[in-house]
Design an enzyme around this catalytic site. Structure first.
Site, PDB file in Angstrom:
ATOM      1  N   LYS A   1       2.495  -3.932   6.486  1.00 43.60           N
ATOM      2  CA  LYS A   1       2.537  -3.674   5.477  1.00 43.60           C
ATOM      3  C   LYS A   1       3.849  -3.280   5.053  1.00 43.60           C
ATOM      4  O   LYS A   1       4.906  -3.768   4.440  1.00 43.60           O
ATOM      5  CB  LYS A   1       2.351  -2.781   4.675  1.00 43.60           C
ATOM      6  CG  LYS A   1       0.384  -2.526   4.420  1.00 43.60           C
ATOM      7  CD  LYS A   1       0.141  -4.138   3.316  1.00 43.60           C
ATOM      8  CE  LYS A   1      -1.462  -3.519   3.251  1.00 43.60           C
ATOM      9  NZ  LYS A   1      -1.634  -5.168   3.095  1.00 43.60           N
TER      10      LYS A   1
ATOM     11  N   SER B   1       0.971  -1.411  -0.366  1.00 45.51           N
ATOM     12  CA  SER B   1       0.241  -0.206  -0.405  1.00 45.51           C
ATOM     13  C   SER B   1       0.879   0.800  -0.031  1.00 45.51           C
ATOM     14  O   SER B   1       1.903   1.615   0.430  1.00 45.51           O
ATOM     15  CB  SER B   1      -1.326   0.197   0.964  1.00 45.51           C
ATOM     16  OG  SER B   1      -1.296   1.256   2.001  1.00 45.51           O
TER      17      SER B   1
ATOM     18  N   TYR C   1      -1.785  -0.979  11.010  1.00 43.92           N
ATOM     19  CA  TYR C   1      -2.421  -1.268   9.706  1.00 43.92           C
ATOM     20  C   TYR C   1      -0.412  -1.140   8.720  1.00 43.92           C
ATOM     21  O   TYR C   1      -0.250  -1.771   8.103  1.00 43.92           O
ATOM     22  CB  TYR C   1      -3.118  -1.000   9.507  1.00 43.92           C
ATOM     23  CG  TYR C   1      -3.454  -1.255   7.241  1.00 43.92           C
ATOM     24  CD1 TYR C   1      -3.051   0.136   6.616  1.00 43.92           C
ATOM     25  CD2 TYR C   1      -3.594  -1.998   7.100  1.00 43.92           C
ATOM     26  CE1 TYR C   1      -3.199  -0.439   5.561  1.00 43.92           C
ATOM     27  CE2 TYR C   1      -3.693  -2.205   5.617  1.00 43.92           C
ATOM     28  CZ  TYR C   1      -3.265  -1.468   5.128  1.00 43.92           C
ATOM     29  OH  TYR C   1      -3.732  -1.652   3.449  1.00 43.92           O
TER      30      TYR C   1
HETATM   31  C1  WQD Z   1      -9.696   9.826   0.934  1.00 47.38           C
HETATM   32  C2  WQD Z   1      -9.179  11.271   0.686  1.00 47.38           C
HETATM   33  C3  WQD Z   1      -9.628  11.905   3.268  1.00 47.38           C
HETATM   34  C4  WQD Z   1     -13.788   9.986   3.900  1.00 47.38           C
HETATM   35  C5  WQD Z   1      -7.159   4.659   3.036  1.00 47.38           C
HETATM   36  C6  WQD Z   1      -6.162   3.554   3.890  1.00 47.38           C
HETATM   37  C7  WQD Z   1      -4.823   3.599   2.917  1.00 47.38           C
HETATM   38  C8  WQD Z   1      -5.538   2.208   1.833  1.00 47.38           C
HETATM   39  C9  WQD Z   1      -6.902   2.991   1.185  1.00 47.38           C
HETATM   40  C10 WQD Z   1      -5.699   0.314   2.169  1.00 47.38           C
HETATM   41  C11 WQD Z   1      -8.704  11.942   2.524  1.00 47.38           C
HETATM   42  C12 WQD Z   1     -10.987  12.655   2.699  1.00 47.38           C
HETATM   43  C13 WQD Z   1     -12.124  10.238   3.359  1.00 47.38           C
HETATM   44  C14 WQD Z   1     -14.847  10.572   4.465  1.00 47.38           C
HETATM   45  C15 WQD Z   1     -12.998  12.451   3.686  1.00 47.38           C
HETATM   46  N1  WQD Z   1      -6.899   1.467   2.246  1.00 47.38           N
HETATM   47  N2  WQD Z   1     -11.874  11.836   3.270  1.00 47.38           N
HETATM   48  N3  WQD Z   1     -14.336  12.137   4.663  1.00 47.38           N
HETATM   49  O1  WQD Z   1      -6.556   7.840   3.763  1.00 47.38           O
HETATM   50  O2  WQD Z   1      -5.886   8.170   1.469  1.00 47.38           O
HETATM   51  O3  WQD Z   1      -6.057   5.713   2.723  1.00 47.38           O
HETATM   52  O4  WQD Z   1      -7.555   3.763   2.305  1.00 47.38           O
HETATM   53  O5  WQD Z   1      -4.335  -0.233   1.562  1.00 47.38           O
HETATM   54  O6  WQD Z   1      -4.158   2.565   3.135  1.00 47.38           O
HETATM   55  O7  WQD Z   1      -5.293   5.237   4.353  1.00 47.38           O
HETATM   56  O8  WQD Z   1      -8.106   7.138   1.637  1.00 47.38           O
HETATM   57  O9  WQD Z   1     -10.848   6.655   1.135  1.00 47.38           O
HETATM   58  O10 WQD Z   1      -9.987   7.133   3.633  1.00 47.38           O
HETATM   59  O11 WQD Z   1      -9.600   8.862   1.421  1.00 47.38           O
HETATM   60  O12 WQD Z   1     -13.107  13.473   3.324  1.00 47.38           O
HETATM   61  O13 WQD Z   1     -15.761  10.312   4.963  1.00 47.38           O
HETATM   62  O14 WQD Z   1     -11.098  11.392   1.229  1.00 47.38           O
HETATM   63  O15 WQD Z   1      -9.809  13.225   4.455  1.00 47.38           O
HETATM   64  O16 WQD Z   1      -8.470  12.964   1.733  1.00 47.38           O
HETATM   65  P1  WQD Z   1      -6.811   7.474   2.257  1.00 47.38           P
HETATM   66  P2  WQD Z   1      -9.746   7.652   1.847  1.00 47.38           P
END
Ligand code: WQD
Length: 336
Positions: A153, A125, A149
């Protein structure tokens, strides 16, 4: 044709990868404990591809269940998705995360060794780039983590590097995913998390369905063009195809190779929300909220190594990703 064991193969990325493997002519054996997915995925994969595949309900922490799979099948390579993957949950349950992800992977490697299987594609990841590197991320950057988590990785990549040093017959490609979203264009498989989604797209999808009231946009004070977080969103089908390219490379090369699977482009939260509104022709109610702990401002890939090594690059636009996500959502409003 080679037999590929896909651990976690009924999950979001695993199921899409099974489709691409079958369509590329490989034989597929799926192992999954169904802790965060449904066996119905297997039926959907068969419907999409018109091909059969074997399914074993099995857990990485149960060595005899894995032994049975290798005794009953000649496994030529493993694509390893199985693992717990919720960042917030990992902070609350570190022992479960280290045990499941690390002990589970060590068990898998041990069984592989006993059955002379040494070709491995690992679901890593972009989270391993931590908070100190500056995007676009390249594979030679130092890795780190800010949560259990992420540490699983980082540690599993290190374990696999060491296995390749100890036994040069091993070949490992560690694929560092950015933000996989979307769904197979058939709408038969897609992102189907249990409970309230943590990730952006499945949350937006539930708001569009009317099941959740509004989206909280975590932070609009980041140093980005519109103040909201920027990520490298990649179509899950492009990501799945990347695994087939990585597998071909792993069969022809030895040693450990980390490779980014991203588009090389960043999109902000608000850009994604706007794209989703177009895809579903509905307003997505949103409200700004404080930054989410552990979030970084900007994350996107330098995607050149995958192109150079495998000849692979992502093809789909954010608009297509949102359209495919919405198509899956309306066809499966209650999930699989
Ligand atoms: C994306 C953007 C949030 C939800 C995570 C894991 C990563 C991988 C993918 C496993 C960010 C914003 C999100 C919400 C929001 N997983 N957001 N409101 O955090 O980039 O990555 O998932 O491998 O390891 O860390 O993905 O989709 O949670 O967030 O504003 O309700 O959307 O702040 O900027 P992230 P995400």
């Amino acid at each position: 044709m080679n037999n590929i064991l896909v651990t976690g193969g009924t999950g979001f990325i695993g199921s899409h990868t099974c489709v691409e493997l079958l369509e590329a002519g490989y034989n597929v054996i799926v192992m999954d404990n169904l802790s965060n997915s449904k066996e119905e995925s297997i039926n959907r994969i068969k419907t999409i591809t018109g091909r059969d595949l074997k399914f074993y309900k099995a857990d990485m922490l149960n060595i005899s269940e894995m032994e049975q799979i290798f005794e009953e099948n000649q496994i030529d390579a493993v694509i390893h998705f199985a693992g717990l993957k919720a960042v917030g949950e990992s902070v609350a349950k570190p022992v479960e995360y280290y045990n499941n992800n690390i002990t589970g992977t060590l068990n898998l490697i041990d069984v592989m060794r006993r059955h002379s299987c040494s070709t491995f594609v690992f679901s890593s990841s972009a989270t391993v780039y931590g908070v100190t590197n500056k995007a676009p991320y390249t594979e030679d950057m130092p890795t780190s983590a800010t949560n259990p988590y992420g540490y699983t990785k980082v540690m599993i990549e290190q374990i696999l590097r060491d296995v390749c040093v100890a036994d040069p017959s091993w070949s490992v490609v560690a694929l560092r995913y950015f933000n996989p979203i979307g769904a197979h264009h058939s709408g038969l498989i897609g992102e189907n998390p249990n409970g309230i989604p943590n990730n952006l797209i499945p949350y937006i999808a539930q708001v569009a369905l009317g099941k959740l009231e509004k989206l909280s946009v975590y932070g609009n004070d980041y140093p980005t063009p519109d103040g909201t977080g920027v990520r490298d969103y990649i179509h899950v089908a492009d990501l799945a195809k990347g695994h087939v390219y990585a597998l071909r490379y792993a069969f022809e090369h030895k040693n450990f190779e980390p490779v980014n699977l991203g588009t090389g482009k960043g999109s902000s939260v608000l850009e994604i929300v706007n794209a989703y509104e177009k895809a579903c022709s509905k307003e997505i109610k949103r409200a700004f909220a404080p930054r989410r702990a552990g979030d970084i401002a900007v994350s996107f890939a330098d995607a050149s190594k995958a192109k150079k090594l495998f000849g692979w690059q992502a093809q789909s636009t954010v608009e297509q990703m949102c359209e495919d996500s919405w198509n899956f959502t309306i066809k499966n409003p209650e999930g699989l």
